[in-house]
Design an enzyme around this catalytic site. Structure first.
Site, mmCIF file in Angstrom:
data_model
loop_
_atom_site.group_PDB
_atom_site.id
_atom_site.type_symbol
_atom_site.label_atom_id
_atom_site.label_comp_id
_atom_site.label_asym_id
_atom_site.label_seq_id
_atom_site.Cartn_x
_atom_site.Cartn_y
_atom_site.Cartn_z
ATOM 1 N N CYS A 14 17.503 69.388 54.691
ATOM 2 C CA CYS A 14 18.508 68.819 55.877
ATOM 3 C C CYS A 14 18.006 67.457 55.982
ATOM 4 O O CYS A 14 19.438 67.332 56.583
ATOM 5 C CB CYS A 14 18.467 70.092 56.100
ATOM 6 S SG CYS A 14 17.506 70.238 57.826
ATOM 7 N N ASP A 36 12.629 63.543 60.019
ATOM 8 C CA ASP A 36 11.454 63.140 61.413
ATOM 9 C C ASP A 36 9.642 63.015 60.753
ATOM 10 O O ASP A 36 8.964 63.419 60.503
ATOM 11 C CB ASP A 36 11.436 64.469 62.136
ATOM 12 C CG ASP A 36 11.886 64.317 63.197
ATOM 13 O OD1 ASP A 36 11.924 63.279 63.638
ATOM 14 O OD2 ASP A 36 12.436 65.332 63.447
ATOM 15 N N GLU A 65 8.411 69.320 58.833
ATOM 16 C CA GLU A 65 8.770 68.137 59.329
ATOM 17 C C GLU A 65 7.757 67.316 60.386
ATOM 18 O O GLU A 65 8.078 66.053 60.986
ATOM 19 C CB GLU A 65 10.504 67.754 60.450
ATOM 20 C CG GLU A 65 10.252 68.608 61.769
ATOM 21 C CD GLU A 65 12.321 69.418 62.411
ATOM 22 O OE1 GLU A 65 13.041 67.674 62.160
ATOM 23 O OE2 GLU A 65 12.199 69.496 63.112
ATOM 24 N N HIS A 91 19.756 59.765 65.302
ATOM 25 C CA HIS A 91 20.348 59.942 65.699
ATOM 26 C C HIS A 91 22.253 60.192 65.863
ATOM 27 O O HIS A 91 23.298 60.140 65.898
ATOM 28 C CB HIS A 91 20.313 61.122 66.657
ATOM 29 C CG HIS A 91 19.421 62.860 66.030
ATOM 30 N ND1 HIS A 91 18.015 61.825 66.640
ATOM 31 C CD2 HIS A 91 19.495 63.692 65.591
ATOM 32 C CE1 HIS A 91 17.682 62.792 65.912
ATOM 33 N NE2 HIS A 91 18.686 63.880 65.232
HETATM 34 C C1 PEP Z 1 14.675 65.964 60.377
HETATM 35 O O1 PEP Z 1 14.152 65.362 61.219
HETATM 36 O O2 PEP Z 1 15.393 65.617 59.055
HETATM 37 C C2 PEP Z 1 16.353 66.597 60.775
HETATM 38 C C3 PEP Z 1 17.277 67.272 59.514
HETATM 39 O O3 PEP Z 1 16.838 66.971 62.021
HETATM 40 P P1 PEP Z 1 17.208 65.246 62.771
HETATM 41 O O4 PEP Z 1 17.431 64.787 62.583
HETATM 42 O O5 PEP Z 1 17.921 66.524 64.532
HETATM 43 O O6 PEP Z 1 16.198 65.017 64.063
HETATM 44 MG MG MG Z 2 13.966 66.407 62.831
#
Ligand code: PEP
Ligand code: MG
Length: 585
Positions: free
Chosen positions: A513, A466, A442, A197
């Site tokens: 996403c 994920d 995910e 992140h």
């Molecule tokens: C993902 O896991 O692709 C996602 C969009 O959520 P995050 O990156 O916040 O885990």
């Molecule tokens: Mg995620």
């Protein structure tokens, strides 16, 4: 010093050139010196004053706790206050100043180190864990003594700040977010992976960044000249004038290319064969909507609401109240001017802990994360659901739930949404009763049991970050396995393609996403799988749109079908390359 080059993992593209600003934890910054005897009492008082200040800070935090906050929070602060009053912290360091003539910071640190070593000897795992409480209390006092050792220089957007390169062992996603309102040139960290992140936030800031550099923070010194090549994952320290010149030219060229893309802002995203594609924005805070609108996003495809909960000023564990959350969500809805805002419920845990020091799970990425955490904290979850629902009275809002894998999690989540609606009805508060509810896909188990989701959900959004992590069993934040993080692994492609295909056949909107959606090298591959909705950082939107405008689905689709039949990673990578080159402008 002679020039040298370090290699790491590229996470945010572009070239940055500037002087290094090293961020160190307060404990590392501590100065060690002996004080003259006549100043001993003044030094003792300095430490006493710092301890008193921290006492007051803790009291303020306690007083400011929202009424609906969990009881553990108050208890947590109490423990810190107790530690602070204990003679081991409140008196022994004073004796060290008096007898050994250490300065206050050194005396405190000596005692904290001594206590930590004693805790390491303890058999009981729970008690051993309390060491981190002592260290946190020590950090607080040290920060007061040193005047916030980790303070960021005033990055006020001036040219000087823009050229500053932040170098750190690690930066938490919450700290990274603090850089949002400061203009820094780039980031270099020892730890981290492609889609941790921290890396994602760096990318959203549109600042070149390289992570997973092992020991950059030891090798680079304060004020060294540094070049970050965010495309290659290379950092050049103390470059020669010739290398510097070469990179300045590349930087200028990139800037010119970016300016050209600016012309696409108002253009609709339509492929050559006339297929309309929806481009949405990923945001962390409501303020990011400005960038989303400026880039021409058709809405927000992912509002990572956990950033409202993380790194809270003064005290990280203070949760935002329902009203405060509602204001943030409403602000985003208003800023998007009628375009839909997809708010994801709290995805806390893994590399986004509420409080770094609170992390006790053995394997946080597989632990009580996201919806699992929310279902375990129903009052907190209900408060968030009410806040999101209330915002839906002000414009189109969609509600997205992360990390679902089990049927009972879907059912419980839906039941809690109904409960939140009933509570709002009782309170006479407005909301959209038909608010669309979606699931993040995910976890491989979710992708493999998609009919279960299609039946109960209004829309789906694939979280590739994920999905890759869990399919390939590698921690996305761990630089030691970062070389195994491969979006083009045939297993990942299989899950992606089947999810898109099953959802499309069932008539359920499906988006991606995760970071794959914003990588223009993967745009055509995703289009060929049938994807029509992409959600990404606003900064990536125009490059992806450029790819879309130059793509013809009639050509791409058969090529992608062929790629999906392959199990040879080299052949897949080569075929994706060719796909991108065909008819490229
Ligand atoms: C993902 O896991 O692709 C996602 C969009 O959520 P995050 O990156 O916040 O885990
Ligand atoms: Mg995620």
């Amino acid at each position: 010093m002679a020039s040298f080059t370090l290699h790491g993992i590229p996470v945010s593209r572009g070239i940055a050139i500037g002087r290094a600003h090293l961020l160190a934890p307060a404990a590392l910054d501590v100065k060690h010196y002996l004080i003259p005897q006549e100043q001993v009492e003044a030094e003792v008082q300095r430490l006493q004053k710092a301890i008193a200040t921290v006492h007051k800070e803790l009291q303020t935090i306690w007083n400011d706790l929202p009424k609906d906050s969990p009881a553990e929070l108050g208890a947590f602060i109490d423990v810190h206050a107790l530690i602070l009053s204990d003679p081991m912290i409140a008196e022994v360091p004073l004796d060290i100043i008096r007898t050994r003539f250490y300065n206050a910071e050194w005396a405190l640190l000596t005692q904290i180190d001594e206590l930590s070593a004693q805790f390491d000897e303890i058999e009981d795992a729970y008690l051993r864990e309390r060491k981190s409480d002592i260290q946190q209390v020590g950090e607080r006092v040290l920060k007061v003594l040193t005047g916030s050792a980790n303070a960021l220089p005033a990055g006020d957007g001036s040219e000087g700040a823009g050229r500053m390169i932040v170098v750190a062992h690690d930066i938490s996603p919450a700290d990274m977010l603090r850089f949002k309102d400061r203009a820094f040139g780039g980031f270099v960290t020892d730890l981290g992976g492609q889609n941790s992140h921290t890396a994602i936030v760096a990318r959203s800031l549109d600042i070149p960044a390289v992570v997973g550099m092992y020991n950059a923070s030891m090798l680079i010194r304060q004020d060294d000249w540094v070049i970050i090549d965010g495309d290659a994952g290379v950092v050049i320290v103390d470059p020669t004038p010739a290398v510097l010149e070469q990179y300045r030219e590349r930087q200028a060229r990139l800037l010119r290319e970016r300016k050209k893309l600016g012309k696409l802002k108002k253009m609709p995203a339509v492929t050559k064969d006339g297929t309309e594609i929806t481009l949405l924005a990923n945001i962390e805070l409501p303020e990011d909507c400005t960038a989303a609108m400026e880039a021409g996003a058709m809405g927000v495809g992912l509002f990572r609401s956990e950033y409202l909960f993380m790194g809270r000023a003064g005290f990280v564990n203070k949760l935002p109240s329902e009203d405060e959350q509602f204001e943030s969500y409403r602000q985003a809805v208003a800023a998007m001017k009628g375009r839909p805002v997809t708010i994801r419920t709290l995805d806390i845990g893994a590399d986004k802990p509420l409080d770094m020091a609170e992390q006790t799970s053995l394997n946080p990425a597989l632990g009580l994360r996201a919806i699992r955490f929310c279902l375990a904290e129903p009052q907190m979850f209900l408060a968030q659901l009410r806040a999101i629902l209330r915002a839906s009275a002000y414009g189109p809002v969609k509600l997205l739930i992360p990390m679902l894998a089990h049927a009972f999690e879907i059912d419980q989540s839906l039941a809690m949404i109904e409960q939140a609606k009933a509570q709002l009805r009782d309170a006479g508060k407005k909301f959209d009763p038909l608010i669309p509810i979606g699931a993040m896909i995910e976890i491989p188990a979710a992708a493999l049991t998609l009919p279960m989701f299609v039946k109960k959900m209004d829309f789906l959004s694939i979280g590739t970050n994920d999905l890759i992590q869990y399919t390939l069993a590698i921690d996305r934040a761990d630089h030691e396995v970062a070389h195994l993080y491969n979006p083009l692994h045939p297993a990942v492609l299989y899950l992606l393609a089947s999810t898109i295909s099953i959802a499309t056949k069932a008539g359920i909107p499906v988006a991606v996403c995760g970071e794959m959606a914003g990588d223009m090298k993967l745009t055509r591959l995703l289009l060929g799988m049938g994807l029509r909705e992409f959600s990404m950082h606003p900064t990536q939107l125009l490059a992806v749109k450029h790819e879309i405008l130059n793509s013809d689905l009639n050509e791409i689709t058969p090529s992608v079908k062929k790629i999906l039949r392959s199990f040879d990673p080299m052949a897949i990578a080569e075929a994706v390359n060719q796909l991108n080159q065909a008819g490229a402008v």
